[in-house]
Motif scaffolding. Sequence first.
Motif, short mmCIF file in Angstrom:
data_model
loop_
_atom_site.label_atom_id
_atom_site.label_comp_id
_atom_site.label_asym_id
_atom_site.label_seq_id
_atom_site.Cartn_x
_atom_site.Cartn_y
_atom_site.Cartn_z
N CYS A 1 -45.05 19.21 19.13
CA CYS A 1 -45.96 19.85 18.12
C CYS A 1 -45.77 19.19 16.91
O CYS A 1 -44.65 18.95 16.49
CB CYS A 1 -45.97 21.52 17.78
SG CYS A 1 -47.03 21.81 16.45
N ARG A 2 -46.96 18.39 16.45
CA ARG A 2 -46.52 17.74 14.88
C ARG A 2 -47.65 18.47 13.99
O ARG A 2 -47.90 17.65 13.01
CB ARG A 2 -47.28 16.36 14.97
CG ARG A 2 -46.28 15.40 16.09
CD ARG A 2 -46.89 13.90 16.25
NE ARG A 2 -48.11 13.62 16.28
CZ ARG A 2 -49.05 13.51 15.45
NH1 ARG A 2 -49.10 13.87 14.37
NH2 ARG A 2 -50.28 13.15 16.18
N ASN A 3 -47.79 19.76 14.19
CA ASN A 3 -48.84 20.22 13.34
C ASN A 3 -48.61 20.49 11.80
O ASN A 3 -49.34 20.89 11.20
CB ASN A 3 -49.54 21.63 13.74
CG ASN A 3 -50.27 21.41 15.28
OD1 ASN A 3 -50.24 20.22 15.68
ND2 ASN A 3 -51.15 22.23 15.69
N CYS A 4 -47.29 20.38 11.57
CA CYS A 4 -46.77 20.65 10.15
C CYS A 4 -45.57 19.51 9.79
O CYS A 4 -44.93 19.23 10.90
CB CYS A 4 -46.46 22.01 9.90
SG CYS A 4 -45.00 22.55 10.11
N MET B 1 -42.69 20.52 8.90
CA MET B 1 -41.18 20.99 9.36
C MET B 1 -40.80 20.28 10.63
O MET B 1 -39.82 20.46 11.08
CB MET B 1 -41.19 22.57 9.46
CG MET B 1 -41.62 23.26 7.99
SD MET B 1 -41.53 24.94 8.15
CE MET B 1 -42.63 25.70 9.08
N GLY B 2 -42.04 19.87 11.38
CA GLY B 2 -41.91 19.42 12.70
C GLY B 2 -41.53 17.82 12.55
O GLY B 2 -41.29 17.40 11.48
N PRO B 3 -41.73 17.07 13.58
CA PRO B 3 -42.19 17.55 14.80
C PRO B 3 -41.13 18.39 15.71
O PRO B 3 -40.18 17.98 15.58
CB PRO B 3 -42.45 16.20 15.82
CG PRO B 3 -41.74 15.09 14.76
CD PRO B 3 -41.42 15.60 13.32
N CYS B 4 -41.87 19.24 16.46
CA CYS B 4 -40.86 20.34 17.23
C CYS B 4 -41.17 19.93 18.67
O CYS B 4 -42.45 19.62 19.04
CB CYS B 4 -41.03 21.48 16.90
SG CYS B 4 -41.06 22.00 15.23
N GLY C 1 -40.41 26.37 18.13
CA GLY C 1 -40.36 25.46 16.93
C GLY C 1 -39.95 25.91 15.51
O GLY C 1 -39.47 27.19 15.61
N VAL C 2 -39.80 25.15 14.72
CA VAL C 2 -39.08 25.64 13.46
C VAL C 2 -40.03 26.75 12.75
O VAL C 2 -39.34 27.58 12.43
CB VAL C 2 -39.26 24.51 11.99
CG1 VAL C 2 -38.88 25.00 10.99
CG2 VAL C 2 -38.62 23.27 12.75
N CYS C 3 -41.43 27.13 12.89
CA CYS C 3 -41.83 28.30 12.47
C CYS C 3 -41.87 29.39 13.58
O CYS C 3 -42.38 30.45 13.12
CB CYS C 3 -43.47 27.69 12.42
SG CYS C 3 -44.28 27.22 13.89
N ALA D 1 -42.95 28.94 16.62
CA ALA D 1 -44.00 28.88 17.97
C ALA D 1 -43.57 28.59 19.02
O ALA D 1 -42.47 27.86 19.39
CB ALA D 1 -44.83 27.77 17.43
N ILE E 1 -47.56 26.52 21.46
CA ILE E 1 -47.75 25.09 21.54
C ILE E 1 -48.61 24.25 22.25
O ILE E 1 -49.71 23.58 22.00
CB ILE E 1 -46.30 24.41 21.38
CG1 ILE E 1 -45.35 24.83 20.03
CG2 ILE E 1 -46.45 22.98 21.11
CD1 ILE E 1 -44.22 24.27 19.84
N ARG F 1 -52.29 25.38 21.61
CA ARG F 1 -52.84 24.75 20.39
C ARG F 1 -53.10 23.46 20.72
O ARG F 1 -54.08 22.87 20.37
CB ARG F 1 -51.60 24.69 19.23
CG ARG F 1 -51.55 26.33 18.63
CD ARG F 1 -51.09 26.03 17.30
NE ARG F 1 -49.80 25.50 17.38
CZ ARG F 1 -48.81 26.03 16.44
NH1 ARG F 1 -48.87 26.97 15.65
NH2 ARG F 1 -47.61 25.39 16.44
N ILE G 1 -50.67 25.35 11.11
CA ILE G 1 -49.49 26.32 11.14
C ILE G 1 -49.63 27.66 10.75
O ILE G 1 -50.18 27.69 9.68
CB ILE G 1 -48.36 25.54 10.32
CG1 ILE G 1 -46.99 26.61 10.57
CG2 ILE G 1 -48.52 25.34 9.03
CD1 ILE G 1 -45.82 26.49 9.76
FE1 SF4 Z 1 -45.79 22.74 15.10
FE2 SF4 Z 1 -44.34 24.97 13.87
FE3 SF4 Z 1 -42.81 22.94 14.39
FE4 SF4 Z 1 -44.95 23.08 12.53
S1 SF4 Z 1 -42.86 24.21 12.55
S2 SF4 Z 1 -44.29 21.26 14.01
S3 SF4 Z 1 -46.30 24.20 13.32
S4 SF4 Z 1 -43.98 24.19 16.06
#
Ligand code: SF4
Length: 632
Positions: free
Chosen positions: A55-58, A60-63, A75-77, A79, A84, A87, A206
């Motif tokens: 996921c590269r949607n924010c 804080m990532g990529p995760c 992921g950091v959020c 998810a 993921i 999405r 996110i």
């Molecule tokens: Fe995706 Fe969440 Fe990681 Fe952001 S923090 S890249 S939304 S998984």
Amino acid sequence: MAEYIKYRVPAKGVSATKGVAELIEKAEEDGVKTAWHRLLEQQPQCAFGQLGLCCRNCAMGPCRIDPFGSGPTKGVCGASADTIVARNLLRMIAAGAAAHSDHARDVVEVFKGVAEGRFQYYRLTDVEKLKSLAEALGISTEDKDEQEIARELAEVLEWEFGKPGDEPLRMLALAPKKRIKVWEKAGLIPRAIDREICECMHRTHIGVDADPVSLLLHGIRTSIADGWSGSMMATYLSDILFGTPKPIKAEANLGVLKEDYVNIIVHGHNPILSTKIVEVAMSEEMQELAKKYGARGVNVAGMCCTGNEVLMRLGVPIAGNFLMQELAVITGAVEAIIVDYQCIMPAIVDVAQCYHTKIITTEPKAHIPGAIHIEFNAEKADEIAKEIVRIAIENYPNRPRDRVHIPKHKIEVIAGFSVEAILEALGGTLEPLINALREGTIKGIVGIVGCNNPKIRHNHSHVTLAKELIKRDVLVVGTGCWSIAAAMDGLMSPKAVDLAGPGLRKVCETLNIPPCLHMGSCVDCSRILIVLGALADALGLDISDLPVAGSAPEWMSEKAVSIGTYFVASGVFTHLGVVPPVMGSQKVAKILTEDVEDIVGGKFYVEPDPVKAAETIYNVIIEKRKKLGWPL
Ligand code: SF4
Ligand code: CUV
């Protein structure tokens, strides 16, 4: 600018289409890389990406989620893998639906201009179709001239994209009532096309939608907006502007390029440009100009879906499908490739630098560095088309004669099977087809569509699946790069009946049609929807009851994801020959290949082997026949 070729491609094995191997060998001799070479350089490709787990949607990532469970599971959020993967898939559907529907928007704009009398170079060609669409959408045609009807229709269609409120899309009037009920029950009725696509982007931002079920359901809703409105509009309006296709004879494969002619290839998707290029190039004036430059004339050939558009309506030969665009340049015999948008590899510009080919981009939304950009607009269509064709002709003396190699292969194709053309072949009603299906002379109908993908043998799955099905008395129809593959393999020539089972053969001979029917470009998958809807209505059934299936054996584009999804949404069992990036979530994979059937009556089925896929698809058809009590 020859490049160092680090990895050689085993040319003999990469394609089922004649002429491809010899051009890959030529590419290597000339020091030119193709998609096959670049795929080798990409190895190993990222496993997280393949599984859909990145996921590269924010920022804080990529995760990345560890598919084996020993590393991070969130992921950091927070998810999960399910979120993921869902999405990411939703974003693919959004992009695919956007591509089809934005193409439709461009056609609507030209249509509107014609309706208002602004574009002298285009006209309303199929007035019957104009009227029938208007009436289907509730626009009265009584005592109105065609311009007036067209103006009202244009207004309704323009609003499909961005109308406010929760009213369903107007084009859904073309969908069978039983389907609408299914969608209503599941809350899947799309409102406005742009809105559904926009909502995909919102939901996948996110911290918005984290539930894979609700994400995927919205994906289905968005795909319905594409299939039954966006793509459908592109097809209908292109027919109204340029004529509804009728069976037409032409030739397919790179052998349609001519040694002593100026060769122009039209590539991309929108017939607004390509039709004009063909008309202008074939004019006396341009043919004469070509002679001045030492050629015997101008020869236009198509590639990919805009190639299908001009093949279906004008009988323009088709030079190849997606993976053959670079090869066309490598023949050394192409003066210009004129492109609009979608499926145009930026690589053709690099390849062209090793030859003399001019790559001409024409769309404000599709520039490629290194190409010549001549912006097309409908108001000055003929002037611009002339300017472009002239550039190609003037380039003829630059052809590198010592490095020209046009493969000899080409083959006859009968294309042009619009719904109207199929009806006409049937004698004006669906009855003969329904009877053949009911009696079991034909066991079922399968729509095969979609791209090429260098990860698998080029065109092999396309033609193998089709052959396996027709020999089992299954009528095959299709669009896109599949139809070009089938054409190049001879499956769309009358002789192909030899490969059909006895029942299908009888039907094809009686109706004088090939066992594989070319129904057009990718947006013309909407024609398949119309056929399915009409069959279901005539039988008093839902599409999901019919002995039919869909397949995209060699898909790669996001558009194909949207198409596959709207097939499923329309109740069709849909095969994919390339594994989609969803395997990182068992939950998402299960929803798509099992649970979704309870909601919409269709589901996905993934099988890379085309022979096995044919068996399964056939069994599904037989199961449906059993349920209907039709003979097996
Ligand atoms: Fe995706 Fe969440 Fe990681 Fe952001 S923090 S890249 S939304 S998984
Ligand atoms: Ni639109 S989308 S590679 S050209 S079918 Fe061909 Fe068809 Fe896929 Fe593209």
